[in-house]
Design a protein around this motif. Structure first.
Motif, PDB file in Angstrom:
ATOM      1  N   VAL A 192      -5.257  -7.885  -0.558  1.00  0.00           N
ATOM      2  CA  VAL A 192      -3.914  -7.320  -0.414  1.00  0.00           C
ATOM      3  C   VAL A 192      -3.975  -5.833  -0.738  1.00  0.00           C
ATOM      4  CG1 VAL A 192      -1.501  -7.431  -1.167  1.00  0.00           C
ATOM      5  CG2 VAL A 192      -2.905  -9.511  -1.153  1.00  0.00           C
ATOM      6  N   ILE A 193      -3.342  -5.018   0.106  1.00  0.00           N
ATOM      7  CA  ILE A 193      -3.185  -3.582  -0.166  1.00  0.00           C
ATOM      8  C   ILE A 193      -1.687  -3.298  -0.203  1.00  0.00           C
ATOM      9  CG2 ILE A 193      -3.824  -1.238   0.512  1.00  0.00           C
ATOM     10  CD1 ILE A 193      -6.269  -2.965   0.302  1.00  0.00           C
ATOM     11  N   ILE A 194      -1.195  -2.737  -1.300  1.00  0.00           N
ATOM     12  CA  ILE A 194       0.207  -2.314  -1.396  1.00  0.00           C
ATOM     13  C   ILE A 194       0.194  -0.804  -1.562  1.00  0.00           C
ATOM     14  CG2 ILE A 194       2.322  -2.475  -2.759  1.00  0.00           C
ATOM     15  CD1 ILE A 194       1.504  -5.360  -3.413  1.00  0.00           C
ATOM     16  N   LEU A 195       0.891  -0.105  -0.669  1.00  0.00           N
ATOM     17  CA  LEU A 195       0.721   1.338  -0.552  1.00  0.00           C
ATOM     18  C   LEU A 195       2.042   2.043  -0.305  1.00  0.00           C
ATOM     19  CD1 LEU A 195      -0.944   1.996   2.935  1.00  0.00           C
ATOM     20  CD2 LEU A 195      -0.122  -0.239   2.256  1.00  0.00           C
ATOM     21  N   THR A 196       1.984   3.362  -0.183  1.00  0.00           N
ATOM     22  CA  THR A 196       3.186   4.179   0.036  1.00  0.00           C
ATOM     23  C   THR A 196       3.165   4.898   1.377  1.00  0.00           C
ATOM     24  OG1 THR A 196       2.278   6.159  -1.054  1.00  0.00           O
ATOM     25  CG2 THR A 196       3.392   4.551  -2.458  1.00  0.00           C
ATOM     26  N   SER A 197       2.101   4.744   2.164  1.00  0.00           N
ATOM     27  CA  SER A 197       1.948   5.484   3.422  1.00  0.00           C
ATOM     28  C   SER A 197       2.505   4.699   4.604  1.00  0.00           C
ATOM     29  CB  SER A 197       0.467   5.766   3.702  1.00  0.00           C
ATOM     30  OG  SER A 197      -0.147   6.411   2.618  1.00  0.00           O
ATOM     31  N   ASN A 198       3.202   5.402   5.482  1.00  0.00           N
ATOM     32  CA  ASN A 198       3.578   4.832   6.761  1.00  0.00           C
ATOM     33  C   ASN A 198       2.350   4.736   7.660  1.00  0.00           C
ATOM     34  OD1 ASN A 198       6.645   4.452   7.042  1.00  0.00           O
ATOM     35  ND2 ASN A 198       6.482   6.461   6.087  1.00  0.00           N
ATOM     36  N   MET A 199       2.487   3.971   8.735  1.00  0.00           N
ATOM     37  CA  MET A 199       1.364   3.787   9.649  1.00  0.00           C
ATOM     38  C   MET A 199       1.425   4.847  10.756  1.00  0.00           C
ATOM     39  SD  MET A 199      -1.317   2.038   9.642  1.00  0.00           S
ATOM     40  CE  MET A 199      -0.836   0.904   8.339  1.00  0.00           C
ATOM     41  N   ILE A 200       1.385   6.109  10.311  1.00  0.00           N
ATOM     42  CA  ILE A 200       1.386   7.248  11.226  1.00  0.00           C
ATOM     43  C   ILE A 200       0.406   8.290  10.700  1.00  0.00           C
ATOM     44  CG2 ILE A 200       3.770   6.901  12.022  1.00  0.00           C
ATOM     45  CD1 ILE A 200       4.661   9.075  10.113  1.00  0.00           C
TER      46      ILE A 200
END
Length: 621
Positions: A279-287
Motif C-alpha cells: 500500500v502507498i498512501i501519498l499526497t501527489s496527484n497522478m499528473i
C-alpha cells in the motif's frame, strides 16, 4: 465587475461586467472546481476580446491535464506566460498600503494599460529554439541546475540510503542539489521492479493524466491491469474515459459523492505483486506537475506476504488495526470493482504495519460511526494511544497544507472549537478544550510562490480563493511561511499536508500525520445537530504516526534529514521548525487575483483573468 475589499481592488472575470452580454459559445468551458472551493469557484464565460487585448491562437495552447481551475490556469500560464515589463507606467498598478498589514493586493482595474501584455507561447522541450529562450531568462536564484532536465541517474533509487524506520518519504524534485534527493522517491521508482514484480494495481486520486501515468510504469508492467478510482462526473468523466481509450488494460471505478461540494481527494496505490501486496498512501496527484518541482510526501508499506491457506479473516492484523481500517475504508465505496481487492487484502499478512489509518468518507454519521472518519477518528486515536505531557498547553499544534476551505466568520465556528479540541487531545484525561495552546498554520506566502522553482504557476496547486479569503481575515494571523531548508525544498512549493504536535522547543513530536486532507470542514468533517452528528463531504486518506507504536514516548525531530541515514531514529519533518511567522509585508497566496508588480523566477507575472480567456480559447479548438 471590479470589487473593493480589504485586499485592494480586483477583478474576478471579464464576464462580470454588467454592461457586456457574453457570446454564446458553441461549447461551454467545463473547468473542474478547486477541491476545497467547489461552492466558490468562478466558472464564467469571458466577454469578447477588445482589440487592445493580446491575440490568443488556439493552436498555440496545449490541453491542460484534468484538474482544478487553478491547476489549468497554472498550466496555461506556463504554456503562454505573460512577461514582466518594468516600465515607469506599469500596466497594472498596486493599491496603496492599507491597515491590514500588507493586504494591498494587485489590481487590474486601477489604470487602463497603455499597451496590453504580450502572450508569448512557451517553446516545447524538443524545440531547437529552447536554448536561445533559456539564455534570455533571468539568472535563477536557485543555481545553474535550475533550468536543467533530470540527470540520467535521477530515477535510480538507492535502497541502502532509504530509512525504513518510519517508511515516510519525500518525492524527488528536479532542480535542487542531488543530496536532497537521496532517499527520496519518484513515481517511476515506486512502480519499478525494485519493489516487486507487479501483477495488478489500483490508483486512487483526484487528478489524472492517464497517458503520463501509463508511461510511469516500466515497460514490463505497462500492460498489467490498472483500476482508476476517481470522483469525476458528466463531462469530466467522459474526458477521463476518452483519455484511457488507447489503453485496454485500464478500467474505472467511480466514487459515490452524494453530498454537495465533496470531492474524491484520496491518493493511494494498491500494488499486487507476485511476491505479495503493498500500500502507498501519498499526497501527489497522478499528473506530471505533481512529481516535478513540488514537495510531496508518501508512506510506503512493507511488502505484505500472503497468509497460509485457510487463515481466518482476522489473521495478519497489526497492533494499529490497519488491516481492519483499510478494509472498512474500501467497503465504504460500495463499489463492485473493489470487491476483488478486498478479498486479496484479507489473504495477506499486514501485521508489520506501525501506523494508523485516518480516512474520510462522505456521509452523515451518528453514534459510534462518528468516530470512524475525519477529525473525530484522529481525536479517538490521540485519546486512546497517547499520554498527557507536562505543561501540555505549551506544546504547539502545527498544521501545514496547500488549500484552505471556508471556516466561518470567526475562529470559534470550527477551527478553534471542534478541530482544535481534536488536535490538542493527548490521552483520555485531555481537557475538553485547550484555548491557550498555540496553533501555527504553515501556508506559502505570495513571495514564497514567486521565488519558487516553478514561479507563479506553482500557485495553481494552492487554490485559496479571494472569495473565501475575504470572509475569514481572522485566519491570516495564524499563518507562517513555507521554509524548508532542512529538506532543501524551500523553493519547491508544498502540496504535502502534515499536522503534528511539538514540544515547546520543537525538538520532540507527540504525534505526526501526513494526509491528503487540507484545512477544510469538507475534508475533516464538521459536527451537526448539537454535536450528535458528523458530516463529511469528501474522501481523504492519511497515516498517523504515534510514538507508542514505535515503543517511544515521543519522536525526536531529525535536524538534518538529508542525506538520509538508515540508522536515524529522528522523525524527518519536511520543513523547518519552529515555523517563521508572516512579516507585516507577507500575504498568503491567493490563486485567482493578479500578481504583476514583480517577476517570478521565469520572468513572468500572474494574470488569472487572462488564463480564463485562454481556457475559453482552448475549449473552442
Amino acid at each position: 465587475m471590479s470589487q473593493e475589499s480589504q485586499h485592494g481592488k480586483w477583478t474576478l472575470s471579464d464576464s462580470d461586467d454588467d454592461n457586456v452580454i457574453p457570446p454564446t459559445p458553441p461549447k461551454k468551458p467545463n473547468l473542474k472546481p478547486d477541491p476545497e472551493h467547489r461552492a466558490n469557484a468562478v466558472n464564467t464565460v469571458p466577454k469578447p476580446k477588445p482589440k487592445s487585448e493580446p491575440s490568443i491562437k488556439t493552436e498555440e495552447i496545449s490541453a491542460p491535464p484534468m484538474g482544478s481551475e487553478a491547476r489549468q490556469a497554472a498550466h496555461l500560464n506556463q504554456s503562454n506566460p505573460v512577461k514582466y515589463e518594468n516600465s515607469s507606467s506599469p500596466a497594472v498598478k498596486r493599491k496603496r498600503e492599507t491597515d491590514e498589514g500588507g493586504w494591498n493586493l494587485s489590481s487590474s482595474d486601477d489604470e487602463a494599460p497603455s499597451s496590453a501584455p504580450k502572450v508569448k507561447p512557451r517553446q516545447s522541450r524538443s524545440s531547437p529554439a529552447k536554448k536561445k529562450i533559456e539564455d534570455k531568462r533571468p539568472p535563477s536564484p536557485h543555481g545553474p541546475d535550475y533550468y536543467k532536465e533530470e540527470p540520467s541517474d535521477f530515477f535510480e533509487a538507492n535502497l541502502s540510503a532509504m530509512s525504513d524506520t518510519y517508511r515516510f518519504y519525500l518525492n524527488k524534485v528536479t532542480g535542487i542539489e542531488k543530496k536532497y534527493n537521496t532517499g527520496a522517491l519518484h513515481i517511476k521508482e515506486i512502480l519499478s521492479p525494485m519493489f516487486g514484480t507487479l501483477k495488478e494495481s489500483v490508483q486512487f486520486n483526484y487528478c489524472f493524466d492517464i497517458p503520463w501515468m501509463v508511461k510511469q510504469y516500466p515497460p514490463e508492467f505497462r500492460d498489467k491491469p490498472v483500476t482508476i478510482v476517481h470522483g469525476e462526473k458528466r463531462e469530466s468523466k467522459a474526458r477521463l474515459i476518452q483519455q484511457a481509450q488507447p489503453y485496454s488494460h485500464i478500467r474505472f471505478c467511480q466514487a459515490k459523492l452524494d453530498i454537495a461540494f465533496g470531492t474524491h481527494h484520496t491518493k493511494m496505490m494498491l500494488l499486487w505483486y507476485e511476491e505479495g501486496f503493498r500500500v502507498i498512501i501519498l499526497t501527489s496527484n497522478m499528473i506530471q506537475a505533481d512529481w516535478y518541482q513540488k514537495t510531496q510526501g508518501l508512506w510506503m508499506s512493507p511488502l505484505y506476504p500472503r497468509l497460509p491457506e485457510g487463515s481466518p479473516e482476522t489473521a495478519g492484523e497489526s497492533r494499529t488495526y490497519f488491516k481492519r481500517d483499510l478494509l472498512e475504508y474500501l467497503r465504504a465505496y460500495r463499489a463492485p470493482e473493489l470487491a476483488e481487492w478486498i478479498e486479496r487484502i484479507k489473504e495477506h499478512d499486514l501485521s508489520e504495519t506501525r501506523i494508523y489509518l485516518i480516512g474520510s468518507t462522505p456521509g452523515r454519521f451518528q453514534g459510534p460511526d462518528m468516530e470512524k472518519w475525519g477529525h473525530l477518528k484522529l481525536r479517538k486515536l490521540l485519546s486512546e494511544h497517547t499520554c498527557p505531557v507536562q505543561n501540555a498547553e505549551q506544546w504547539p499544534v502545527i498544521g501545514q497544507f496547500s488549500s484552505i476551505g471556508s471556516m466561518g466568520l470567526d475562529k470559534t465556528k470550527w477551527l478553534a472549537a471542534e478541530f482544535q479540541r481534536t488536535l490538542t487531545t493527548l490521552g483520555k484525561a485531555s481537557s475538553s478544550s485547550s484555548p491557550g495552546t498555540p496553533v501555527l498554520l504553515v501556508y506559502p506566502s505570495v513571495d514564497n510562490v514567486r521565488t519558487s522553482l516553478e514561479g507563479y504557476p506553482a500557485g495553481g496547486s494552492l487554490p485559496y480563493s479571494i472569495q473565501t479569503a475575504q470572509k475569514q481575515l481572522w485566519l491570516h494571523s495564524y499563518f507562517h511561511r513555507w521554509k524548508a531548508e532542512v529538506s532543501g525544498r524551500s523553493s519547491a512549493m508544498p502540496h504535502i499536508k502534515t499536522y503534528m504536535r511539538a514540544s515547546p522547543d520543537f525538538s520532540q513530536l507527540a504525534w505526526f500525520l501526513v494526509t491528503s486532507a487540507n484545512l477544510s470542514k469538507a475534508a475533516w468533517g464538521a459536527l451537526e445537530k448539537n454535536n450528535t452528528q458528523m458530516m463529511v463531504r469528501s474522501y481523504e486518506l492519511g497515516v498517523l504516526y504515534l510514538p507508542s507504536a514505535f515503543d517511544m514516548s515521543t519522536f525526536p525531530v531529525e535536524k538534518n534529514i538529508f542525506p538520509v541515514s538508515s540508522s536515524s531514529t529522528g522523525f524527518p519533518v519536511p520543513f523547518d521548525l519552529p515555523p517563521q511567522h508572516y512579516s507585516s509585508k507577507d500575504q498568503p497566496w491567493i490563486w485567482n487575483i493578479p500578481y504583476t508588480q514583480a517577476p517570478d523566477t521565469h520572468g513572468n507575472i500572474w494574470v488569472p483573468v487572462l488564463k480564463t480567456l485562454q481556457c475559453y480559447a482552448m475549449d473552442q479548438k
